[in-house]
Scaffold this motif. Structure first.
Motif, PDB file in Angstrom:
ATOM      1  N   ARG A 140     176.244  59.701 -33.195  1.00  0.00           N
ATOM      2  CA  ARG A 140     177.111  59.430 -32.055  1.00  0.00           C
ATOM      3  C   ARG A 140     177.313  57.942 -31.787  1.00  0.00           C
ATOM      4  O   ARG A 140     178.355  57.535 -31.275  1.00  0.00           O
ATOM      5  CB  ARG A 140     176.564  60.096 -30.799  1.00  0.00           C
ATOM      6  CG  ARG A 140     175.294  59.474 -30.254  1.00  0.00           C
ATOM      7  CD  ARG A 140     174.781  60.212 -29.019  1.00  0.00           C
ATOM      8  NE  ARG A 140     173.645  59.521 -28.414  1.00  0.00           N
ATOM      9  CZ  ARG A 140     172.393  59.605 -28.837  1.00  0.00           C
ATOM     10  NH1 ARG A 140     172.107  60.352 -29.883  1.00  0.00           N
ATOM     11  NH2 ARG A 140     171.423  58.938 -28.240  1.00  0.00           N
ATOM     12  N   ALA A 141     176.311  57.123 -32.106  1.00  0.00           N
ATOM     13  CA  ALA A 141     176.387  55.718 -31.701  1.00  0.00           C
ATOM     14  C   ALA A 141     177.624  55.031 -32.267  1.00  0.00           C
ATOM     15  O   ALA A 141     178.355  54.336 -31.544  1.00  0.00           O
ATOM     16  CB  ALA A 141     175.118  54.983 -32.127  1.00  0.00           C
ATOM     17  N   GLU A 142     177.865  55.206 -33.550  1.00  0.00           N
ATOM     18  CA  GLU A 142     179.017  54.521 -34.149  1.00  0.00           C
ATOM     19  C   GLU A 142     180.336  55.124 -33.685  1.00  0.00           C
ATOM     20  O   GLU A 142     181.350  54.421 -33.559  1.00  0.00           O
ATOM     21  CB  GLU A 142     178.922  54.506 -35.673  1.00  0.00           C
ATOM     22  CG  GLU A 142     178.803  55.862 -36.344  1.00  0.00           C
ATOM     23  CD  GLU A 142     177.357  56.275 -36.591  1.00  0.00           C
ATOM     24  OE1 GLU A 142     176.504  55.958 -35.746  1.00  0.00           O
ATOM     25  OE2 GLU A 142     177.100  56.935 -37.621  1.00  0.00           O
ATOM     26  N   ALA A 143     180.329  56.418 -33.385  1.00  0.00           N
ATOM     27  CA  ALA A 143     181.564  57.036 -32.882  1.00  0.00           C
ATOM     28  C   ALA A 143     181.887  56.533 -31.475  1.00  0.00           C
ATOM     29  O   ALA A 143     183.041  56.236 -31.158  1.00  0.00           O
ATOM     30  CB  ALA A 143     181.421  58.563 -32.871  1.00  0.00           C
ATOM     31  N   LEU A 144     180.865  56.417 -30.632  1.00  0.00           N
ATOM     32  CA  LEU A 144     181.081  55.895 -29.284  1.00  0.00           C
ATOM     33  C   LEU A 144     181.540  54.436 -29.345  1.00  0.00           C
ATOM     34  O   LEU A 144     182.448  54.032 -28.616  1.00  0.00           O
ATOM     35  CB  LEU A 144     179.791  56.014 -28.462  1.00  0.00           C
ATOM     36  CG  LEU A 144     179.413  57.437 -28.043  1.00  0.00           C
ATOM     37  CD1 LEU A 144     177.962  57.492 -27.571  1.00  0.00           C
ATOM     38  CD2 LEU A 144     180.350  57.939 -26.946  1.00  0.00           C
ATOM     39  N   GLY A 165     179.617  65.531 -43.870  1.00  0.00           N
ATOM     40  CA  GLY A 165     178.309  65.339 -43.266  1.00  0.00           C
ATOM     41  C   GLY A 165     178.382  64.771 -41.869  1.00  0.00           C
ATOM     42  O   GLY A 165     177.406  64.213 -41.363  1.00  0.00           O
ATOM     43  N   SER A 166     179.529  64.887 -41.214  1.00  0.00           N
ATOM     44  CA  SER A 166     179.661  64.347 -39.866  1.00  0.00           C
ATOM     45  C   SER A 166     178.770  65.099 -38.895  1.00  0.00           C
ATOM     46  O   SER A 166     178.739  66.332 -38.877  1.00  0.00           O
ATOM     47  CB  SER A 166     181.119  64.458 -39.388  1.00  0.00           C
ATOM     48  OG  SER A 166     181.961  63.693 -40.210  1.00  0.00           O
ATOM     49  N   GLY A 167     178.081  64.329 -38.062  1.00  0.00           N
ATOM     50  CA  GLY A 167     177.274  64.933 -37.014  1.00  0.00           C
ATOM     51  C   GLY A 167     177.855  64.686 -35.635  1.00  0.00           C
ATOM     52  O   GLY A 167     177.347  65.201 -34.643  1.00  0.00           O
ATOM     53  N   LEU A 224     182.476  54.916 -40.396  1.00  0.00           N
ATOM     54  CA  LEU A 224     182.900  56.222 -39.888  1.00  0.00           C
ATOM     55  C   LEU A 224     183.339  57.122 -41.035  1.00  0.00           C
ATOM     56  O   LEU A 224     183.649  56.654 -42.133  1.00  0.00           O
ATOM     57  CB  LEU A 224     184.055  56.040 -38.899  1.00  0.00           C
ATOM     58  CG  LEU A 224     183.815  55.053 -37.751  1.00  0.00           C
ATOM     59  CD1 LEU A 224     185.096  54.888 -36.939  1.00  0.00           C
ATOM     60  CD2 LEU A 224     182.673  55.515 -36.862  1.00  0.00           C
ATOM     61  N   HIS A 225     183.417  58.411 -40.737  1.00  0.00           N
ATOM     62  CA  HIS A 225     183.920  59.358 -41.736  1.00  0.00           C
ATOM     63  C   HIS A 225     185.428  59.548 -41.619  1.00  0.00           C
ATOM     64  O   HIS A 225     186.113  59.755 -42.624  1.00  0.00           O
ATOM     65  CB  HIS A 225     183.221  60.710 -41.579  1.00  0.00           C
ATOM     66  CG  HIS A 225     181.769  60.646 -41.886  1.00  0.00           C
ATOM     67  ND1 HIS A 225     180.875  61.596 -41.488  1.00  0.00           N
ATOM     68  CD2 HIS A 225     181.029  59.710 -42.569  1.00  0.00           C
ATOM     69  CE1 HIS A 225     179.654  61.281 -41.899  1.00  0.00           C
ATOM     70  NE2 HIS A 225     179.730  60.140 -42.550  1.00  0.00           N
TER      71      HIS A 225
END
Lengths: 156, 85
Positions: free
Chosen positions: A107-111, A24-26, A79-80
């Protein structure tokens, strides 16, 4: 959720996007650190031409530290997946020495993970790098390294 | 076999360059803590003092607290001035 850490001798191979899992990663972010051609030889010193950076690791502590850091950030930010690749040994100018790929729902948590991981890696993970200056490159078969007093950065 | 109280400390990066070696030996009491061992390292190898303010010791590949008591036959490494990426 998955974490992957790999150390490579020399430059990293070109990135191959890992197969998308049904997570479910966006958001998928990938950061690549390249060896810059110019670096100051010390604080306040003019930039000099680099031939390469030579990375030193302390195995297996380096890989374990990267893995623990990746797991901690994956867990804390929800994160995934986190995938880490880092070089050891000599990496020439322009080549990739570090790659971080993060997958998350948004995106927020990935950034946030990108900055958090890299900042902590630079403070905590046992990896060192030496500059090999262009003019100091030795003839084949002869070792040549930067004098101990000078230390510089490069890449990320 | 080193005598009791002789600790071998592995060096990396700038510390290795400054020492001109991948390892140094430090004399300290057998029951010393890692904090005491770091202080002894700076006293017995002044060339490494620059690296010690932000340094920690790893014992058998794991960072340890200053009150950890290493054994002379442990693998001890100076983790300082790391710079990955």
């Amino acid at each position: 959720m998955s974490v992957s850490v790999t150390l490579f001798d020399g430059p990293l191979p070109h990135a191959v996007r890992a197969p998308d899992a049904a997570t479910g990663s966006g958001a998928v972010l990938r950061f690549e650190g390249l060896v810059r051609p110019l670096e100051p030889a010390g604080a306040g010193q003019p930039a000099r031409e680099l031939e390469a950076l030579e990375y030193q690791t302390y195995d297996p502590m380096t890989e374990r530290s990267l893995h623990e850091l990746a797991c901690e950030i994956l867990s804390s930010l929800g994160l995934h997946a986190v995938r880490v690749q880092h070089s050891r040994g000599r990496v020439p100018v322009g080549a990739c020495s570090f790659r971080l790929e993060v997958r998350s729902a948004h995106r927020a948590e990935a950034l946030a993970a990108m900055t958090r991981f890299i900042d902590r890696m630079k403070r905590e993970v046992p990896i060192w790098k030496r500059p090999i200056w262009r003019r100091e490159v030795s003839p084949p078969g002869e070792a040549c390294r930067q004098p101990p007093a000078a230390r510089s950065t490069g890449s990320s | 076999m080193p005598p009791p109280g002789t600790f071998t400390i592995l060096l990396f990066g700038p510390a290795q360059d400054r020492a001109g070696s991948g390892q140094v030996t430090v004399q300290a009491r057998v029951e010393c803590t890692c904090g005491e061992l770091l202080r002894a390292l700076g006293e017995q190898h002044p060339a490494l003092a620059f690296a010690l303010p932000a340094a920690r010791l790893a014992v058998n590949h794991a960072l340890v607290a200053p009150d950890h008591r290493p054994r002379p036959d442990d693998e001890i490494a100076l983790i300082a001035l790391v710079d990955g990426g």
